[in-house]
Design an enzyme around this catalytic site. Structure first.
Site, short mmCIF file in Angstrom:
data_model
loop_
_atom_site.label_atom_id
_atom_site.label_comp_id
_atom_site.label_asym_id
_atom_site.label_seq_id
_atom_site.Cartn_x
_atom_site.Cartn_y
_atom_site.Cartn_z
N HIS A 4 4.87 -35.47 38.36
CA HIS A 4 4.60 -35.42 39.80
C HIS A 4 3.19 -35.92 40.14
O HIS A 4 2.30 -35.99 39.29
CB HIS A 4 4.76 -33.99 40.31
CG HIS A 4 3.80 -33.02 39.68
ND1 HIS A 4 2.48 -32.89 40.08
CD2 HIS A 4 3.96 -32.15 38.66
CE1 HIS A 4 1.88 -31.97 39.36
NE2 HIS A 4 2.75 -31.51 38.47
N GLU A 78 8.48 -26.50 35.70
CA GLU A 78 7.32 -26.39 34.81
C GLU A 78 7.41 -25.10 34.00
O GLU A 78 8.11 -24.14 34.39
CB GLU A 78 6.02 -26.42 35.64
CG GLU A 78 4.72 -26.29 34.83
CD GLU A 78 4.52 -27.39 33.77
OE1 GLU A 78 5.34 -27.44 32.82
OE2 GLU A 78 3.55 -28.15 33.88
#
Length: 220
Positions: A4, A78
């Site tokens: 990201h 994550e």
């Protein structure tokens, strides 16, 4: 597999984990540059972590691919760092005594992830690898002959796991090696049932590193 764009917590060196931190202005601009770099690349399917920093990165890239939709998958979230999330991973900023204890524990865990337990609410390296391999086994390996190219937006810790799995590293070596930069892409090839990492591309600066990192096969 694309990390990201930048967030304010990236900039502050804060451990994000499952905290849903949005892209900052730099991250939004980086995602737009990545979108331009990938505008002529065909994708058959797009997966993303459901966390907003990864999903927004995918949304920006897909503005040049209006026929595609994003499939959010929990497997791509994550790593959960538990009570360590939000702490600044720096020694040059003041910390409370409680934060110092957490920081010391995190430093030991990053150095010895195979023997030091995660913080409360955190994941073990084995748990992280299991869900990455579940993603491979469910969405990649069965579709080798069906799709030419897929895009995945995820996180730095997950990409460390991808490398660890493909290189067949031990849990102790999980954090050995660099972290893919924000809006960087780890390019993998799946051929004859074997997954190989070919290169890492910085989509913002248009630089790449050729990587020879072994192969991985399905778990059966």
């Amino acid at each position: 597999m694309i990390r990201h764009g930048e967030t304010m917590w990236n900039q502050q060196h804060r451990l994000q984990g499952r905290k849903d931190i949005p892209l900052n202005d730099v991250g939004l601009a980086g995602a737009r540059i990545a979108a331009e770099a990938l505008k002529d690349v065909h994708f058959d399917r797009v997966f993303s972590s459901p966390l907003v920093r990864a999903k927004k990165t995918a949304e920006i890239i897909l503005k040049n691919h209006p026929d595609l939709s994003i499939e959010p998958l929990d497997d791509l979230q994550e790593i959960a760092f538990g009570t360590g999330e939000g702490i600044e991973m720096r020694d040059d900023v003041p910390h409370t005594e409680a934060e110092k204890e957490i920081l010391d524990h995190l430093k030991r865990w990053f150095a010895y992830p195979d023997t030091v337990a995660p913080l409360p609410g955190g994941e073990s390296i084995r748990e992280v690898k299991d869900r990455i391999e579940h993603f491979f086994d469910t969405y990649l390996y069965p579709n080798e002959d069906k799709y030419e190219r897929v895009m995945v937006t995820c996180h730095g810790g997950i990409l460390r796991g991808v490398e660890s799995i493909v290189r067949n590293l031990s849990d102790a070596d999980y954090w050995d090696g660099g972290i893919v930069p924000n809006c960087g892409a780890m390019v993998l090839e799946l051929k004859d049932g074997k997954l190989t990492i070919e290169k890492v591309v910085d989509l913002i600066n248009q630089t790449e590193t050729v990587v020879g990192l072994g192969t991985h096969r399905p778990r059966h």
